[in-house]
Design an enzyme around this catalytic site. Structure first.
Site, PDB file in Angstrom:
ATOM      1  N   PRO A   1       0.840  -1.203   0.000  1.00  0.00           N
ATOM      2  CA  PRO A   1       0.000   0.000   0.000  1.00  0.00           C
ATOM      3  C   PRO A   1       0.874   1.252   0.000  1.00  0.00           C
ATOM      4  CG  PRO A   1      -0.653  -1.537   1.743  1.00  0.00           C
ATOM      5  CD  PRO A   1       0.649  -2.023   1.208  1.00  0.00           C
TER       6      PRO A   1
ATOM      7  N   GLN B   1      -6.651  -2.054   2.385  1.00  0.00           N
ATOM      8  CA  GLN B   1      -6.087  -1.770   3.699  1.00  0.00           C
ATOM      9  C   GLN B   1      -6.904  -0.665   4.347  1.00  0.00           C
ATOM     10  OE1 GLN B   1      -2.469   0.679   4.499  1.00  0.00           O
ATOM     11  NE2 GLN B   1      -1.530  -1.266   5.126  1.00  0.00           N
TER      12      GLN B   1
ATOM     13  N   TYR C   1      -0.846   5.560  13.721  1.00  0.00           N
ATOM     14  CA  TYR C   1      -2.245   5.884  13.450  1.00  0.00           C
ATOM     15  C   TYR C   1      -3.103   5.471  14.639  1.00  0.00           C
ATOM     16  CZ  TYR C   1      -0.436   6.678   8.752  1.00  0.00           C
ATOM     17  OH  TYR C   1       0.288   7.133   7.675  1.00  0.00           O
TER      18      TYR C   1
ATOM     19  N   ARG D   1      -1.306  -4.955   9.843  1.00  0.00           N
ATOM     20  CA  ARG D   1       0.022  -4.333   9.774  1.00  0.00           C
ATOM     21  C   ARG D   1       0.352  -3.751  11.136  1.00  0.00           C
ATOM     22  NH1 ARG D   1       2.876  -0.472   5.268  1.00  0.00           N
ATOM     23  NH2 ARG D   1       3.103  -2.538   4.334  1.00  0.00           N
TER      24      ARG D   1
ATOM     25  N   ARG E   1       8.535   1.028  -3.471  1.00  0.00           N
ATOM     26  CA  ARG E   1       9.134   1.991  -4.405  1.00  0.00           C
ATOM     27  C   ARG E   1       9.521   1.388  -5.754  1.00  0.00           C
ATOM     28  NH1 ARG E   1      10.415   3.811   0.667  1.00  0.00           N
ATOM     29  NH2 ARG E   1      10.014   6.021   1.067  1.00  0.00           N
TER      30      ARG E   1
END
Length: 783
Positions: free
Chosen positions: A426, A503, A584, A632, A726
């Site tokens: 993600p 996600q 988060y 995660r 990436r």
């Protein structure tokens, strides 16, 4: 150039180990005018220890530095190519590893003889209690502190050198035997209290080193801490009798009493290697070298290598010219980086041997592969160069009889089958409008689904408007958003053989920020919305302080996650992941740095995990049973007082018990004060530990950049999937292109690719043609 600074006339080496002796002879050979003295506390030609190991590469470095000494050392080496692993009454042998063993005493004797031949002054039986007094006595312009692992000089100037000494978890004893081994041998034996391992290698015609190692708790459980040497050696002889062929184990440390010869390996790192002291009105540099400056665990055989290559590097630096200070600055800047690379590899190797029990559920084939690649410096393709036949056999074993690259092997999770082990991670794209995914997302995700990966994840998507990270992040809190995502899912399912995952996550204290290219984690200049978190603690001084969540807030958000879960199921997503990492909102409950609550949702890890588990369990109940769910986590906060990998193991166990199928193992981003230690595959060891201790499948993520790394991770059982971010941004067909490289190495294509090999090549060609422009497309593709 070989132009020395005029101020350098006399060098004093304190400590006659490999570092001090070799530096002395190199400098004398290159600069005969120098007066060089080596001071050693032991007697002439007297030393302790058994054999040391150097690689073929290190021998080549010695030959380039000073041929005559290298030749003498080479003549005394016992060379072998094979590594043999014994485990659970089975064995695995692989070749091409290229090692040499030499007796430590013989190595030092050669260095001593060469020093004398070149005119270096060797002073024995002199205990260097005062380096400054010795520097004054020999009028030294430079002092090399090569006084070993327990360096007095390092201790004396500890405020400058700033040593960090970590005594590792295992106890080991350095023994010898007249049993000769024709391979570098690793033998693992289980006892009623745990595992022991032996590292054995031959170093002359009739003698081998035999190191016995075990975790300290196992060592104590057997009472070895209370035994005298003869009794402890007898214990080891009995335990490893099948490998000794009737030969005894021998100690050459009879001067030690009790269990003093069983030591814990001290990992030494110094922040600085150079100090300047005033001696008789002159400023004299004191430079750490060898074990005084750094250590690397014997399991990768690099202590002597580091010492010798320190000497080469500093001698080379002097040859480039410049003042003494310029030389030393250049030496420390460059050499410290090279040493750090080896120490990082040695740390990985050390931890593998400290945690052998973690891997003992494996069959010997994978156990041996895991051991061979434990440092992460030896990769899958490096093993192919060493022993292609052995690796090919292992690939066939791993793939159930087919020679398929590990990253291309299929995987079934619940009712879902993935065609390979590569995941598009993600990645925030900041391209949604009011939470609604756009055509950009269709093209972005669709292109990567066509690019060969087995599973493509949508970026973190919020179940509420206020849970978005930025105004340009997607949401799944309206039916319109669900329909827009269904369009993307349908494309992936009808036009590719990939699967697609959602996600879900809520930004919590890191929300209401600017898009990434404007200012990552920086608050919006205007229009900020209120934030919530486990505690009223801002992510940073510039971020707004969130409100501590009430029970009503927690119930509301849980149901919002459930509603988003149902929308994800209706949209047809194959996989669902809950984001409990990176600071988060759910991560803010898990970390003690961000959870300061005093109710039932704060305190120890079990209480901190209660709310994230509530959310997960409610989502799992709403998500179709045949579809997988992952979580995660941040496996390490990289900040004092934060979660470590010990906590990550506990968190993973809790989610496993709640029905989680996979742990997606990331780290950090919990606090602005985090200081991660980056590097290749730097988070993979966390995935490894969780997978093999908890017994739950993991996704490795972070600095995985090529197929070689992915193959190594999967083949070693460090993770079950590799998430690549990436590289997939730069090349949507990264997986196809990496797979094509594997094809060139004669690795078979798996039939799990729906269209087979030819279709893959057509997809690659199409991607390349698209990159070249419409004119490059064949007519049928252009239509």
């Amino acid at each position: 150039m070989n132009i020395l600074a005029p101020s350098l006339q006399r060098i004093l080496c304190i400590g006659g180990g490999p570092a001090g002796l070799y530096f002395a002879l190199l400098m004398k050979a290159r600069h005969p005018r120098l007066e060089i003295t080596v001071v050693e506390r032991n007697r002439p030609f007297d030393t302790f220890g058994w054999g040391v190991v150097l690689s073929d590469q290190t021998l080549a470095n010695l030959a380039a530095a000073e041929a005559e000494t290298a030749a003498l050392i080479g003549q005394s080496f016992h060379h072998w190519d094979d590594i043999q692993v014994f485990f659970k009454d089975r064995q695995v042998r692989s070749g091409g590893h290229g090692f040499c063993g030499i007796g430590r005493k013989r190595l030092l004797n050669i260095l001593q003889e060469r020093c004398l031949a070149l005119g270096v002054d060797l002073v024995f039986e002199t205990d260097a209690t005062d380096d400054q007094a010795l520097a004054a006595q020999y009028r030294a312009d430079l002092v090399i502190a090569s006084d070993g692992l327990n360096s007095r000089i390092r201790t004396r100037y500890a405020e400058v050198f700033q040593p960090d000494i970590d005594n590792r978890k295992c106890r080991f004893v350095w023994l010898g035997t007249h049993q000769t081994f024709d391979a570098f041998t690793f033998a693992f034996e289980e006892t009623e209290h745990g595992w022991f391992q032996a590292h054995a290698y031959q170093f002359d015609d009739e003698t081998s080193t035999f190191i016995v190692e075990t975790p300290e708790e196992v060592w104590k459980a057997h009472g070895l801490d209370q035994m005298e040497q003869p009794e402890a050696i007898a214990f080891c002889e009995k335990l490893f009798a099948k490998y000794l062929g009737g030969h005894a184990l021998i100690s050459n440390a009879s001067h030690l009493r009790g269990s003093a010869n069983w030591i814990r390996f001290p990992r030494v790192i110094c922040k600085h290697w150079t100090h300047r002291v005033e001696v008789d009105g002159r400023t004299v540099p004191v430079v750490l070298m060898g074990d005084a400056a750094h250590t690397a665990h014997f399991s990768i055989g690099s202590g002597t290598k580091l010492a010798l290559e320190d000497a080469i590097d500093l001698a080379d630096e002097f040859g480039h010219g410049g003042s003494i200070d310029e030389v030393l600055v250049g030496y420390e800047a460059r050499r410290s980086v090279e040493v750090l690379k080896i120490q990082n590899a040695a740390r990985n190797s050390t931890e593998w041997f400290e945690n052998v029990s973690r891997y003992t559920g494996m069959q010997i084939e994978q156990f041996a592969y895991s051991m061979l690649t434990r440092s992460q410096r030896i990769s899958h393709e490096n093993l192919r160069l060493r022993d292609a036949a052995w690796l090919g056999g292992y690939e066939k074993w791993l793939a159930g009889g087919k020679k398929i690259a590990p990253m291309l092997t299929p995987l079934k999770v619940r009712g879902l089958e993935l065609k390979n082990r590569i995941v598009v991670s993600p990645m925030a794209t900041y391209s949604a409008v009011d939470g609604l995914p756009q055509d950009f997302h269709l093209v972005h995700l669709g292109a990567r689904a066509m690019g060969g990966a087995a599973l493509v994840f949508v970026e973190m998507t919020s179940p509420t408007p206020e849970g978005r990270i930025t105004p340009a992040c997607p949401g799944l809190y309206t039916d319109e958003q669900g329909a827009a995502f269904k369009r993307i899912v349908d494309f992936v399912h009808t036009q590719t053989s990939a699967k697609i995952g959602m996600q879900l996550g809520h930004s919590g204290p890191k929300g209401s920020t600017q898009v990434g290219w404007e200012g990552t984690d920086e608050p919006l200049p205007a229009g900020n919305w209120p934030l919530i978190a486990a505690s009223a603690q801002a992510y940073g001084a510039q971020n707004q302080t969130p409100a501590e969540m009430t029970r009503v807030d927690m119930d509301t958000l849980r149901e919002q996650f459930v509603a988003a879960t149902r929308r994800a199921a209706e949209a047809g997503f194959d996989w669902l992941e809950l984001h409990c990492a990176h600071g988060y909102v759910l991560a803010s409950f898990l970390s003690p740095l961000t959870n300061r609550r005093t109710d039932d949702y704060g305190g120890d890890i079990a209480h901190r995990a209660r709310y994230p588990l509530e959310v997960f369990e409610a989502m799992r109940a709403a998500w179709p049973a045949e579809r997988p769910m992952s979580v995660r986590i941040s496996a390490h906060d990289w900040a004092p007082g934060g979660n470590t990998d010990d906590d990550a193991v506990a968190i993973a166990r809790l989610f496993k018990a709640a029905g989680c199928d996979f742990i997606d193992v990331s780290s950090g981003q919990t606090t602005r004060d985090a200081q991660p230690v980056y590097g290749r595959m730097y988070q993979t060891p966390f995935a490894d530990r969780i997978r093999n201790e908890v017994g739950i499948a993991t996704i490795a993520v972070g600095a995985i950049t090529d197929a070689d790394q992915a193959n190594s991770i999967i083949a070693a059982g460090r993770a079950d999937l590799c998430a690549v971010a990436r590289p997939h941004l730069a090349d949507p067909a990264w997986t196809l292109h990496e797979a094509a490289k594997l094809q060139s190495r004669h690795v078979e294509w798996p039939k799990q690719y729906t269209a087979g090999r030819d279709q893959m090549y057509r997809e690659i060609a199409k991607q390349q043609a698209l990159a070249a422009g419409p004119a490059a497309l064949p007519a049928e593709e252009e239509r």
